[in-house]
Design a protein around this motif. Structure first.
Motif, PDB file in Angstrom:
ATOM      1  N   ASN A 212       0.816  -1.217   0.000  1.00 41.02           N
ATOM      2  CA  ASN A 212       0.000   0.000   0.000  1.00 41.02           C
ATOM      3  C   ASN A 212       0.851   1.270   0.000  1.00 41.02           C
ATOM      4  OD1 ASN A 212      -2.718  -1.262   0.362  1.00 41.02           O
ATOM      5  ND2 ASN A 212      -1.735  -2.055   2.218  1.00 41.02           N
ATOM      6  N   PRO A 213       0.267   2.401  -0.413  1.00 32.99           N
ATOM      7  CA  PRO A 213       0.986   3.673  -0.308  1.00 32.99           C
ATOM      8  C   PRO A 213       1.452   3.919   1.126  1.00 32.99           C
ATOM      9  CG  PRO A 213      -1.016   3.954  -1.599  1.00 32.99           C
ATOM     10  CD  PRO A 213      -1.072   2.575  -1.011  1.00 32.99           C
ATOM     11  N   HIS A 214       2.706   4.324   1.273  1.00 33.31           N
ATOM     12  CA  HIS A 214       3.292   4.610   2.592  1.00 33.31           C
ATOM     13  C   HIS A 214       3.212   3.394   3.514  1.00 33.31           C
ATOM     14  CE1 HIS A 214       1.696   8.937   1.704  1.00 33.31           C
ATOM     15  NE2 HIS A 214       2.642   8.572   0.858  1.00 33.31           N
ATOM     16  N   GLU A 224      -2.408  -4.717   4.954  1.00 30.05           N
ATOM     17  CA  GLU A 224      -1.617  -5.903   4.585  1.00 30.05           C
ATOM     18  C   GLU A 224      -0.222  -5.883   5.217  1.00 30.05           C
ATOM     19  OE1 GLU A 224      -4.944  -5.830   1.834  1.00 30.05           O
ATOM     20  OE2 GLU A 224      -3.505  -4.268   2.451  1.00 30.05           O
ATOM     21  N   GLU A 225       0.350  -4.699   5.372  1.00 31.84           N
ATOM     22  CA  GLU A 225       1.676  -4.611   5.998  1.00 31.84           C
ATOM     23  C   GLU A 225       1.612  -5.063   7.455  1.00 31.84           C
ATOM     24  OE1 GLU A 225       1.783  -2.379   2.374  1.00 31.84           O
ATOM     25  OE2 GLU A 225       0.396  -2.248   4.068  1.00 31.84           O
ATOM     26  N   ASN A 226       0.664  -4.521   8.207  1.00 36.42           N
ATOM     27  CA  ASN A 226       0.539  -4.879   9.626  1.00 36.42           C
ATOM     28  C   ASN A 226       0.142  -6.339   9.821  1.00 36.42           C
ATOM     29  OD1 ASN A 226       1.163  -2.283  10.342  1.00 36.42           O
ATOM     30  ND2 ASN A 226      -0.956  -1.652  10.741  1.00 36.42           N
ATOM     31  N   ALA A 227      -0.757  -6.807   8.967  1.00 37.40           N
ATOM     32  CA  ALA A 227      -1.334  -8.134   9.169  1.00 37.40           C
ATOM     33  C   ALA A 227      -0.452  -9.269   8.681  1.00 37.40           C
ATOM     34  CB  ALA A 227      -2.697  -8.211   8.473  1.00 37.40           C
ATOM     35  N   ILE A 228       0.281  -9.054   7.564  1.00 37.96           N
ATOM     36  CA  ILE A 228       0.998 -10.181   6.979  1.00 37.96           C
ATOM     37  C   ILE A 228       2.469  -9.892   6.674  1.00 37.96           C
ATOM     38  CG2 ILE A 228       0.138  -9.612   4.653  1.00 37.96           C
ATOM     39  CD1 ILE A 228       0.854 -13.147   5.982  1.00 37.96           C
ATOM     40  N   PHE A 247       9.253  -1.637   2.870  1.00 42.19           N
ATOM     41  CA  PHE A 247       9.589  -0.249   2.594  1.00 42.19           C
ATOM     42  C   PHE A 247       8.525   0.375   1.698  1.00 42.19           C
ATOM     43  CE2 PHE A 247      13.712  -2.327   3.271  1.00 42.19           C
ATOM     44  CZ  PHE A 247      14.282  -1.492   4.228  1.00 42.19           C
ATOM     45  N   ALA A 248       8.252   1.657   1.911  1.00 44.47           N
ATOM     46  CA  ALA A 248       7.350   2.377   1.016  1.00 44.47           C
ATOM     47  C   ALA A 248       7.973   2.401  -0.380  1.00 44.47           C
ATOM     48  CB  ALA A 248       7.130   3.798   1.527  1.00 44.47           C
ATOM     49  N   ALA A 249       7.196   2.013  -1.374  1.00 41.97           N
ATOM     50  CA  ALA A 249       7.743   1.816  -2.716  1.00 41.97           C
ATOM     51  C   ALA A 249       7.996   3.117  -3.468  1.00 41.97           C
ATOM     52  CB  ALA A 249       6.801   0.932  -3.533  1.00 41.97           C
ATOM     53  N   ASP A 250       7.264   4.182  -3.124  1.00 42.22           N
ATOM     54  CA  ASP A 250       7.304   5.375  -3.976  1.00 42.22           C
ATOM     55  C   ASP A 250       8.672   6.045  -4.046  1.00 42.22           C
ATOM     56  OD1 ASP A 250       7.119   6.234  -1.369  1.00 42.22           O
ATOM     57  OD2 ASP A 250       5.588   7.759  -1.738  1.00 42.22           O
TER      58      ASP A 250
END
Length: 348
Positions: A212-214, A224-228, A247-250
């Protein structure tokens, strides 16, 4: 025992004959020094390759063979996989031509499995005109995953920039549902093992991008970051693999942060391939990591718009040959070292 350079046999599937595949193959081997590094075997037909060669005013000398035991080192061997003529309309999508692309690829893969060729380099196909009752795969990688031992993973490579994917050819709205702990573990281990045995990096550092963004901003714009992702990466790190993120992709590539790692794993196709292709300047290579055999391809498609015009850039295909050879040698060295018994000093 390691093979001499010129005796490494590079199998080449010819791809879509209406595209630029044949052109970049012939241009690559116009440099005769390439034949000091390997022996190419093109799975096609010497008459059609000669026709394409004439159309391009290429200067390569082609050596037609009817059996794979007739391969001559130092020659550009063309295995006559079919005898009949093929009508070409350069730059056009043609299902019949697609059939020959798959015939070439399937035969080259068989030769790879049987050890007749040492590595496989695939010229671009059209994913639409290759579909049939006999071949129902989205592309090269999926078929190779079925035919060869291991777990295939697309790893884009250009020098020290290596970008892998957790998910590849699936719709964007299905990505989140595919991100399971099992998938993440498997893909990271595939990349780690490839970096060790194929790129001779003893303790690789791997970065993983968030979905996800940021990275979801703590769950505000996606969980999804927190959960998995975060908990799975933590478990993997605690087991000894140097994996970092998410890491944030942007800003990850633009800031040069990627240079701190031996590989970067994106969560989905465009997240990884857009920055990779922007940075690789037409010299990128698609490497299929995780298999018991070596396969590479250029990072571009059939390019129908310039087919037959003699203007195609062959650097990506040439780099694909170089990488296949480098990985093959690295893997042979890894196997040789792994099989050597450890010497234990006797106590005085």
């Amino acid at each position: 025992m390691m093979k001499k350079a010129e005796n490494i046999i590079v199998g080449i599937s010819i791809g879509d004959l209406n595209g630029i595949g044949s052109e970049v193959v012939l241009k690559t081997f116009e440099d005769t020094r390439m034949l000091e590094l390997c022996t190419p075997v093109i799975f096609a037909n010497v008459k059609i390759m000669s026709f394409i060669k004439k159309n391009l005013n290429a200067t390569v000398a082609l050596h037609g063979i009817d059996k794979l035991d007739q391969i001559i080192p130092g020659k550009i061997n063309v295995f006559n996989l079919w005898r009949e003529g093929v009508d070409l309309n350069l730059g056009e999508n043609d299902e019949k031509v697609g059939e020959y692309a798959i015939k070439s690829f399937v035969a080259a893969t068989k030769a790879l499995k049987e050890g007749v060729v040492d590595v496989l380099v695939t010229a671009p196909i059209n994913k639409y005109n290759i579909q049939s009752d006999e071949f129902k795969f989205p592309g090269h990688t999926d078929y190779l995953d079925q035919e060869l031992d291991g777990n295939a993973l697309m790893l884009m490579v250009q020098d020290n920039l290596r970008v892998g994917l957790l998910t590849d050819h699936i719709p964007l709205n299905e990505v989140a549902s595919h991100l399971t702990e099992e998938l993440i573990r498997k893909k990271i281990e595939t990349v780690r093992q490839s970096l060790v045995q194929d790129f001779s990096i003893n303790k690789p550092k791997i970065a993983v991008l968030g979905l996800n963004p940021h990275c979801g901003d703590g769950g505000v714009i996606g969980n999804e970051e927190n959960a998995i992702l975060t908990p799975t990466l933590k478990k993997i790190f605690e087991k000894g693999t140097l994996v970092f993120g998410p890491f944030a992709a942007d800003g990850f590539f633009g800031s040069g942060q990627y240079e701190k790692y031996d590989a970067v794993i994106a969560t989905y196709h465009d997240q990884g391939l857009i920055p990779f292709k922007t940075l690789s300047f037409g010299k990128g290579v698609n490497y299929t990591a995780g298999l018991n055999k070596v396969r590479t391809s250029p990072d571009h498609g059939t390019a129908y718009d310039i087919a037959g015009k003699g203007v195609a850039d062959y650097n990506s295909f040439k780099e694909a040959v170089y990488l296949a050879l480098d990985v093959y040698r690295s893997r042979m060295e890894y196997i040789e070292i792994s099989q050597k018994p450890l010497k234990v000093k006797e106590k005085q």
